[in-house]
Design an enzyme around this catalytic site. Sequence first.
Site, short mmCIF file in Angstrom:
data_model
loop_
_atom_site.label_atom_id
_atom_site.label_comp_id
_atom_site.label_asym_id
_atom_site.label_seq_id
_atom_site.Cartn_x
_atom_site.Cartn_y
_atom_site.Cartn_z
N ARG A 50 -21.36 -1.76 0.88
CA ARG A 50 -20.63 -3.03 1.02
C ARG A 50 -21.02 -3.75 2.30
O ARG A 50 -21.19 -3.13 3.35
CB ARG A 50 -19.12 -2.76 1.03
CG ARG A 50 -18.31 -3.99 1.41
CD ARG A 50 -16.89 -3.94 0.94
NE ARG A 50 -16.09 -2.92 1.58
CZ ARG A 50 -14.82 -2.68 1.26
NH1 ARG A 50 -14.25 -3.37 0.29
NH2 ARG A 50 -14.15 -1.74 1.87
N ARG A 88 -9.76 7.40 3.78
CA ARG A 88 -9.06 6.29 3.12
C ARG A 88 -8.72 6.64 1.68
O ARG A 88 -7.67 6.25 1.18
CB ARG A 88 -9.92 5.02 3.19
CG ARG A 88 -10.08 4.54 4.62
CD ARG A 88 -11.10 3.45 4.74
NE ARG A 88 -10.66 2.23 4.09
CZ ARG A 88 -11.46 1.24 3.77
NH1 ARG A 88 -12.75 1.32 4.01
NH2 ARG A 88 -10.98 0.16 3.19
N ARG A 136 -18.60 -2.75 7.62
CA ARG A 136 -17.31 -2.52 8.27
C ARG A 136 -17.28 -1.14 8.92
O ARG A 136 -17.78 -0.18 8.34
CB ARG A 136 -16.19 -2.63 7.23
CG ARG A 136 -15.84 -4.06 6.90
CD ARG A 136 -14.96 -4.20 5.68
NE ARG A 136 -13.84 -3.27 5.62
CZ ARG A 136 -12.92 -3.28 4.66
NH1 ARG A 136 -12.99 -4.17 3.68
NH2 ARG A 136 -11.94 -2.40 4.64
N ARG A 177 0.82 -1.21 0.00
CA ARG A 177 0.00 0.00 0.00
C ARG A 177 0.85 1.26 0.00
O ARG A 177 0.32 2.36 0.06
CB ARG A 177 -0.90 -0.01 1.22
CG ARG A 177 -2.35 -0.39 0.89
CD ARG A 177 -3.17 -0.04 2.08
NE ARG A 177 -4.57 0.04 1.91
CZ ARG A 177 -5.41 -0.99 1.95
NH1 ARG A 177 -4.97 -2.21 2.04
NH2 ARG A 177 -6.70 -0.77 1.89
P1 ADP Z 1 -11.85 -3.61 -2.48
O1 ADP Z 1 -11.42 -5.01 -2.14
O2 ADP Z 1 -11.07 -3.01 -3.62
O3 ADP Z 1 -11.90 -2.69 -1.30
P2 ADP Z 1 -14.48 -4.85 -2.91
O4 ADP Z 1 -14.14 -6.02 -3.80
O5 ADP Z 1 -14.80 -5.15 -1.49
O6 ADP Z 1 -13.35 -3.70 -3.03
O7 ADP Z 1 -15.70 -4.07 -3.60
C1 ADP Z 1 -16.28 -2.91 -2.97
C2 ADP Z 1 -17.80 -2.98 -3.09
O8 ADP Z 1 -18.21 -2.83 -4.46
C3 ADP Z 1 -18.39 -4.31 -2.59
O9 ADP Z 1 -19.63 -4.04 -1.96
C4 ADP Z 1 -18.58 -5.10 -3.89
O10 ADP Z 1 -19.63 -6.06 -3.76
C5 ADP Z 1 -18.92 -4.01 -4.91
N1 ADP Z 1 -18.39 -4.29 -6.25
C6 ADP Z 1 -17.24 -4.96 -6.57
N2 ADP Z 1 -17.05 -5.00 -7.92
C7 ADP Z 1 -18.10 -4.32 -8.46
C8 ADP Z 1 -18.48 -3.98 -9.82
N3 ADP Z 1 -17.72 -4.34 -10.86
N4 ADP Z 1 -19.60 -3.24 -9.97
C9 ADP Z 1 -20.34 -2.85 -8.91
N5 ADP Z 1 -20.06 -3.12 -7.63
C10 ADP Z 1 -18.94 -3.85 -7.39
P1 AMP Z 2 -8.71 -3.29 3.14
O1 AMP Z 2 -9.50 -4.44 3.66
O2 AMP Z 2 -7.64 -3.70 2.17
O3 AMP Z 2 -9.57 -2.16 2.63
O4 AMP Z 2 -7.91 -2.70 4.41
C1 AMP Z 2 -8.59 -2.18 5.53
C2 AMP Z 2 -7.61 -1.40 6.39
O5 AMP Z 2 -6.57 -2.28 6.89
C3 AMP Z 2 -6.85 -0.27 5.71
O6 AMP Z 2 -7.61 0.95 5.64
C4 AMP Z 2 -5.62 -0.13 6.60
O7 AMP Z 2 -5.92 0.54 7.81
C5 AMP Z 2 -5.32 -1.60 6.95
N1 AMP Z 2 -4.41 -2.22 5.97
C6 AMP Z 2 -4.70 -3.24 5.12
N2 AMP Z 2 -3.64 -3.54 4.35
C7 AMP Z 2 -2.64 -2.68 4.72
C8 AMP Z 2 -1.30 -2.46 4.29
N3 AMP Z 2 -0.74 -3.18 3.30
N4 AMP Z 2 -0.59 -1.48 4.91
C9 AMP Z 2 -1.12 -0.75 5.90
N5 AMP Z 2 -2.38 -0.88 6.33
C10 AMP Z 2 -3.15 -1.83 5.76
#
Ligand code: ADP
Ligand code: AMP
Length: 213
Positions: free
Chosen positions: A127, A171, A160, A88
């Site tokens: 989400r 974020r 979350r 990150r």
């Molecule tokens: P990230 O892992 O990058 O944080 P997620 O995979 O959790 O993102 O996706 C964020 C939100 O958007 C979730 O609620 C997911 O179900 C939804 N989502 C993921 N891909 C798509 C898409 N192509 N179109 C619309 N909604 C999506």
């Molecule tokens: P994510 O599930 O990837 O959206 O991560 C949720 C949160 O976990 C982030 O906003 C950070 O606070 C922490 N986190 C996850 N991955 C990392 C990383 N590689 N470095 C630092 N913080 C992280």
Amino acid sequence: MKIIMLGAPGAGKGTQAEMIAEKYHLPHVSTGDIFRANIKNGTELGKEAKSYMDQGLLVPDELTVKILMDRVSQEDCKNGYILDGFPRNIPQAEVLDKALAELGDKIDHAIDMEVPDERIIRRMVGRRACVSCGATYHVENVPPKKEGICDKCGDALILRDDDREETVKNRLNVYHEQTQPLIEFYEKKGILKTVDGTKDMMDVFKEITEILA
Ligand code: ADP
Ligand code: AMP
């Protein structure tokens, strides 16, 4: 095959990583999921990580790099893995590169999922996540079969703490300042692939499988 998923929080990294994991039989390694599992289990690591996560800040590299390195040295990662949420920032990417180079290894693909910020906010507040197995849903776009229940493991889905609108904005700022420079980092290494993350999730997946083919 070793893959890094890049993109803003909410770009769909976890959603695609799950599908890639299933198709290519690779483990989906999410540092966010590892932290959330530790929070759920009340560990010291979880307590420390939560204080940063709730503010939308990155967990310090000393903690994050260690848990990631421990995870990828496990047996199930020996044929490759999909990293989601790591690296990150540039220092994390450099540590990973160096550790792999020492083993004569490297990352094969860094896939950047592009989604504009205004779409991200809508996705994040809708989400719903399963803290038991890491699966993600969206109340409108990707609903579970039964409201509030994970299709995969039957556990409860949660909103979350860090998906509330104010925290999402923090974020996104952290993403633009610290994570986005990784796009250039991997472009210079010649392994960057960009996909349009605003498309329907199956269309995004098709684009990704063409890249990986
Ligand atoms: P990230 O892992 O990058 O944080 P997620 O995979 O959790 O993102 O996706 C964020 C939100 O958007 C979730 O609620 C997911 O179900 C939804 N989502 C993921 N891909 C798509 C898409 N192509 N179109 C619309 N909604 C999506
Ligand atoms: P994510 O599930 O990837 O959206 O991560 C949720 C949160 O976990 C982030 O906003 C950070 O606070 C922490 N986190 C996850 N991955 C990392 C990383 N590689 N470095 C630092 N913080 C992280």
